[in-house]
Motif scaffolding. Sequence first.
Motif, PDB file in Angstrom:
ATOM      1  N   ASP A 170       0.804  -1.240  -0.032  1.00  0.00           N
ATOM      2  CA  ASP A 170       0.062   0.056  -0.056  1.00  0.00           C
ATOM      3  C   ASP A 170       0.911   1.294   0.030  1.00  0.00           C
ATOM      4  OD1 ASP A 170      -2.719  -0.810  -0.144  1.00  0.00           O
ATOM      5  OD2 ASP A 170      -2.944  -1.081   1.852  1.00  0.00           O
ATOM      6  N   ALA A 171       2.169   1.068   0.304  1.00  0.00           N
ATOM      7  CA  ALA A 171       2.920   2.290   0.442  1.00  0.00           C
ATOM      8  C   ALA A 171       3.369   2.737  -1.020  1.00  0.00           C
ATOM      9  CB  ALA A 171       4.273   1.801   1.182  1.00  0.00           C
ATOM     10  N   ARG A 172       3.941   3.955  -0.974  1.00  0.00           N
ATOM     11  CA  ARG A 172       4.642   4.552  -2.148  1.00  0.00           C
ATOM     12  C   ARG A 172       6.031   4.113  -2.117  1.00  0.00           C
ATOM     13  NH1 ARG A 172       2.613  10.916  -1.870  1.00  0.00           N
ATOM     14  NH2 ARG A 172       0.391  10.370  -2.030  1.00  0.00           N
ATOM     15  N   ALA A 173       6.660   3.717  -3.581  1.00  0.00           N
ATOM     16  CA  ALA A 173       7.798   3.194  -3.815  1.00  0.00           C
ATOM     17  C   ALA A 173       8.908   4.117  -3.728  1.00  0.00           C
ATOM     18  CB  ALA A 173       7.651   2.504  -5.263  1.00  0.00           C
ATOM     19  N   PRO A 174      10.195   3.753  -3.592  1.00  0.00           N
ATOM     20  CA  PRO A 174      11.192   4.795  -3.629  1.00  0.00           C
ATOM     21  C   PRO A 174      11.531   4.834  -4.914  1.00  0.00           C
ATOM     22  CG  PRO A 174      12.155   2.651  -2.998  1.00  0.00           C
ATOM     23  CD  PRO A 174      10.490   2.594  -3.087  1.00  0.00           C
ATOM     24  N   VAL A 175      12.550   5.724  -5.260  1.00  0.00           N
ATOM     25  CA  VAL A 175      13.235   6.053  -6.515  1.00  0.00           C
ATOM     26  C   VAL A 175      14.554   5.555  -6.504  1.00  0.00           C
ATOM     27  CG1 VAL A 175      13.711   7.763  -8.384  1.00  0.00           C
ATOM     28  CG2 VAL A 175      11.832   8.184  -6.871  1.00  0.00           C
ATOM     29  N   ASP A 176      14.839   4.285  -7.420  1.00  0.00           N
ATOM     30  CA  ASP A 176      16.015   3.771  -7.482  1.00  0.00           C
ATOM     31  C   ASP A 176      16.693   4.251  -8.746  1.00  0.00           C
ATOM     32  OD1 ASP A 176      15.374   2.691  -5.038  1.00  0.00           O
ATOM     33  OD2 ASP A 176      14.758   0.679  -5.666  1.00  0.00           O
ATOM     34  N   LEU A 177      17.998   4.081  -8.933  1.00  0.00           N
ATOM     35  CA  LEU A 177      18.870   4.200 -10.107  1.00  0.00           C
ATOM     36  C   LEU A 177      19.855   3.233 -10.388  1.00  0.00           C
ATOM     37  CD1 LEU A 177      19.817   8.117  -9.692  1.00  0.00           C
ATOM     38  CD2 LEU A 177      17.804   7.104 -10.571  1.00  0.00           C
ATOM     39  N   HIS A 178      20.106   2.949 -11.537  1.00  0.00           N
ATOM     40  CA  HIS A 178      21.275   2.168 -11.763  1.00  0.00           C
ATOM     41  C   HIS A 178      22.427   2.908 -12.466  1.00  0.00           C
ATOM     42  CE1 HIS A 178      20.451   0.212 -15.940  1.00  0.00           C
ATOM     43  NE2 HIS A 178      21.884   0.477 -15.942  1.00  0.00           N
ATOM     44  N   ALA A 179      23.730   2.954 -11.896  1.00  0.00           N
ATOM     45  CA  ALA A 179      24.744   3.846 -12.637  1.00  0.00           C
ATOM     46  C   ALA A 179      25.181   3.179 -13.614  1.00  0.00           C
ATOM     47  CB  ALA A 179      25.638   4.242 -11.536  1.00  0.00           C
ATOM     48  N   ASN A 180      25.692   3.850 -14.535  1.00  0.00           N
ATOM     49  CA  ASN A 180      26.493   3.300 -15.915  1.00  0.00           C
ATOM     50  C   ASN A 180      27.998   3.788 -15.420  1.00  0.00           C
ATOM     51  OD1 ASN A 180      27.712   2.957 -18.265  1.00  0.00           O
ATOM     52  ND2 ASN A 180      26.522   4.378 -19.538  1.00  0.00           N
ATOM     53  N   PRO A 181      28.841   2.376 -15.087  1.00  0.00           N
ATOM     54  CA  PRO A 181      30.181   2.714 -14.861  1.00  0.00           C
ATOM     55  C   PRO A 181      31.011   3.172 -16.103  1.00  0.00           C
ATOM     56  CG  PRO A 181      29.492   0.603 -15.176  1.00  0.00           C
ATOM     57  CD  PRO A 181      28.184   1.215 -15.352  1.00  0.00           C
ATOM     58  N   ARG A 182      30.513   2.924 -17.203  1.00  0.00           N
ATOM     59  CA  ARG A 182      31.304   3.812 -18.351  1.00  0.00           C
ATOM     60  C   ARG A 182      31.215   5.272 -18.309  1.00  0.00           C
ATOM     61  NH1 ARG A 182      28.358   0.456 -22.804  1.00  0.00           N
ATOM     62  NH2 ARG A 182      26.580   0.385 -21.231  1.00  0.00           N
ATOM     63  N   HIS A 183      30.186   5.787 -17.671  1.00  0.00           N
ATOM     64  CA  HIS A 183      30.104   7.373 -17.357  1.00  0.00           C
ATOM     65  C   HIS A 183      30.967   7.886 -16.321  1.00  0.00           C
ATOM     66  CE1 HIS A 183      28.185  11.255 -17.402  1.00  0.00           C
ATOM     67  NE2 HIS A 183      28.081  10.910 -15.979  1.00  0.00           N
ATOM     68  N   ALA A 184      30.785   7.224 -15.100  1.00  0.00           N
ATOM     69  CA  ALA A 184      31.579   7.425 -13.968  1.00  0.00           C
ATOM     70  C   ALA A 184      31.087   6.559 -13.122  1.00  0.00           C
ATOM     71  CB  ALA A 184      31.272   8.910 -13.540  1.00  0.00           C
ATOM     72  N   ASP A 185      32.111   6.446 -11.990  1.00  0.00           N
ATOM     73  CA  ASP A 185      31.775   5.327 -10.893  1.00  0.00           C
ATOM     74  C   ASP A 185      30.602   5.880 -10.063  1.00  0.00           C
ATOM     75  OD1 ASP A 185      32.579   7.122  -8.921  1.00  0.00           O
ATOM     76  OD2 ASP A 185      34.669   6.109  -8.983  1.00  0.00           O
ATOM     77  N   ARG A 186      30.159   4.876  -9.059  1.00  0.00           N
ATOM     78  CA  ARG A 186      28.769   5.299  -8.384  1.00  0.00           C
ATOM     79  C   ARG A 186      29.123   6.516  -7.390  1.00  0.00           C
ATOM     80  NH1 ARG A 186      25.972   0.579  -4.929  1.00  0.00           N
ATOM     81  NH2 ARG A 186      27.808   0.733  -3.821  1.00  0.00           N
ATOM     82  N   ASP A 187      30.220   6.508  -6.835  1.00  0.00           N
ATOM     83  CA  ASP A 187      30.547   7.614  -5.939  1.00  0.00           C
ATOM     84  C   ASP A 187      30.640   8.811  -6.652  1.00  0.00           C
ATOM     85  OD1 ASP A 187      30.618   5.989  -3.783  1.00  0.00           O
ATOM     86  OD2 ASP A 187      32.699   5.743  -3.696  1.00  0.00           O
ATOM     87  N   ALA A 188      31.078   8.984  -7.898  1.00  0.00           N
ATOM     88  CA  ALA A 188      31.192  10.246  -8.853  1.00  0.00           C
ATOM     89  C   ALA A 188      29.628  10.594  -9.099  1.00  0.00           C
ATOM     90  CB  ALA A 188      31.877   9.847  -9.795  1.00  0.00           C
ATOM     91  N   LEU A 189      28.667   9.555  -9.330  1.00  0.00           N
ATOM     92  CA  LEU A 189      27.439   9.960  -9.606  1.00  0.00           C
ATOM     93  C   LEU A 189      26.721  10.650  -8.657  1.00  0.00           C
ATOM     94  CD1 LEU A 189      25.136   9.813 -11.617  1.00  0.00           C
ATOM     95  CD2 LEU A 189      24.629   7.649 -11.036  1.00  0.00           C
ATOM     96  N   ILE A 190      27.057   9.970  -7.395  1.00  0.00           N
ATOM     97  CA  ILE A 190      26.449  10.522  -6.036  1.00  0.00           C
ATOM     98  C   ILE A 190      27.051  11.974  -5.891  1.00  0.00           C
ATOM     99  CG2 ILE A 190      26.460  10.503  -3.724  1.00  0.00           C
ATOM    100  CD1 ILE A 190      26.750   7.526  -3.826  1.00  0.00           C
ATOM    101  N   GLY A 191      28.168  12.329  -6.466  1.00  0.00           N
ATOM    102  CA  GLY A 191      28.514  13.676  -6.297  1.00  0.00           C
ATOM    103  C   GLY A 191      27.717  14.602  -7.473  1.00  0.00           C
ATOM    104  N   GLU A 192      27.714  14.188  -8.521  1.00  0.00           N
ATOM    105  CA  GLU A 192      26.924  14.724  -9.623  1.00  0.00           C
ATOM    106  C   GLU A 192      25.557  15.332  -9.006  1.00  0.00           C
ATOM    107  OE1 GLU A 192      27.684  13.829 -13.636  1.00  0.00           O
ATOM    108  OE2 GLU A 192      28.976  12.319 -13.099  1.00  0.00           O
ATOM    109  N   LEU A 193      24.995  14.223  -8.467  1.00  0.00           N
ATOM    110  CA  LEU A 193      23.594  14.290  -7.856  1.00  0.00           C
ATOM    111  C   LEU A 193      23.558  15.429  -6.857  1.00  0.00           C
ATOM    112  CD1 LEU A 193      22.124  10.743  -8.233  1.00  0.00           C
ATOM    113  CD2 LEU A 193      21.647  12.583  -9.860  1.00  0.00           C
ATOM    114  N   ALA A 194      24.426  15.165  -6.087  1.00  0.00           N
ATOM    115  CA  ALA A 194      24.554  16.029  -5.002  1.00  0.00           C
ATOM    116  C   ALA A 194      24.462  17.513  -5.585  1.00  0.00           C
ATOM    117  CB  ALA A 194      25.880  15.855  -3.960  1.00  0.00           C
TER     118      ALA A 194
END
Length: 443
Positions: A170-194
Motif C-alpha cells: 500500500d506504500a509509495r515506492a522509492p526512486v532507485d537508479l542504476h549507474a552506468n560505470p562507463r560514464h563515472a563510478d557510483r561515488d562520482a554519480l552521487i557527487g553529480e547528483l548532490a
Amino acid sequence: MTHSTPTHPSPPGGDWPRPDLPRGRTFPAQLQLAAELLERITEEGLPADRSLQRELAARRKMGRRDRERVRELTLFVLRQRRVLDWLLDDGAPSMAARLAAALSLADALDSVLAEAAGLAAETTTRLAARAAEPFDQLPDDVRFNLSAAAAGQWRAWQPDDPDTLARALDARAPVDLHANPRHADRDALIGELAEADIEATPIAGLPLGLRLGRPARLTRLPAFEAGGFEVQDAGSQWVVRALEARPGERVLDLCAGAGGKSLGLLDEARGDLALTACDLHAERLERLAQRAARHGDTRLDQRALDATRPLPADLTGFDRVLVDAPCSGSGTWRRHPELRWAHIDWTGLADTQRRLLEQAANATRPGGRLVYATCSLWPMENEAIVEGFLARHPGWQATRPALEGLPDDAVTPAGWIRLRPDRHGCDGFFIACLQAPDERPTA
C-alpha cells in the motif's frame, strides 16, 4: 519526472488509512477531475503514474497544491478501493463516491462535496458509522485491498507476515537508479547528483544501485543526458545480477520491453556483451534504441518478434538467456496500484509464460544459464511455471547464483529468489536460475 516517496500510510492491522492531502479545501471541480482520471485509468488500463503526470502537467492554471490534491486522491482510491467500497456498502460505487469516502477518512467531506459526489444523506450517515468500527476487525481481503481474484491468489500463497507485506504494497515506492560505470563510478554519480541538490545513497548488495532520498526531476540532468544512469527498481537490478553475464558472452533478453534490464546487463559488463534484445512490440524496442544510444551502445541487436513461437535459426547458442515474463504485476502494486483491479486472463497468461520459457530453453547453449523472472507474487506464475518446465526437461537443474550481498531470506528452500517490498525494500520479484544440461538430448 515525478516519483513517489516511500511511506506506509495505512497499517492493515491498525488505524484507518487516510489520504495525505495538502493544506486547503477540496473543491467539487477537483473531485470531478479525480473521478474522470480514475475512470479513464481503469477503463483504458492506463499506467496511473504516467497518466497523472501527463494530465496534471497540462493543467497549468491549477496551483501546485491543487494538482497534488488531485494526484493524492486518485492514487489513494486506486490503493484503497476495497476499503472505500466497504465503507460505502455498495457493490459498484462510482469513482466520485469512492473519492467522497476517501475525503471522509481525511475529515474533509462536507455537504457540498457529498452532493457533488452524488451521495445521499443516508449514505454519508452509514459511511460515518462504518468508519467508526475498528479497522483491524475488517476481513483480510478488505484490509489488504484485494480484488476477488487477487484474494484467491493471496490465500493460495499464504505469505508469512501478511500484514507487513500488505502495508508495504500500500506504500509509495522509492526512486532507485542504476549507474552506468562507463560514464563515472557510483561515488562520482552521487557527487553529480548532490550538485543538483539530489541526495542519493548506495543500495546494499547492488554495486551500481542508488536510492534517492526524495522525489527529483532527473531527465534534464547532464548525467542523465550523458547516459550516466537509468531509473530502475532494485528488484530489477537483482534480476540483472542473477544472470551473472560475463564480458564477451552472447546474451539474449527475450522480453526486453523498453530495455531497462538490457541496459543494466550492458552496464554491468561495461558494454562488452553480444546482446540481442527481443520484444513483441517494435515501438518498445525503438525506445530501447534511443536509451542505448545515450549509453553509447549502438551495436545492440534488436528483433521485434513473437517469442512464444519458434525463434529464428540464428537465435540459438546463447550463453545467457533472460525471460522477464509478462505477468500480473502484483509485485509492482506500489508503483502501479491500478494493476490491483485489472482483469487478467490467468489461463492465457500461464500459457504465454510456459511458451516463452520453452523458447528460451531452445535458445540456451548446452551448459548455459537461463533466468526466468516475473514481478509477480503469485506462485501460479512463478514456482508452478518453473517446476512444470523442470518436470518436462529432466536434464535442466535449478541453481542458486553466487550473488554477494543477496539477503539470505530472499532465497527459498527450493533455491528460488523471492524479493518482497516489506523485507528487501524493492518491488516483489520471483527469480529462477536454471542451468542447461551439458549436452542436448538426442532425438
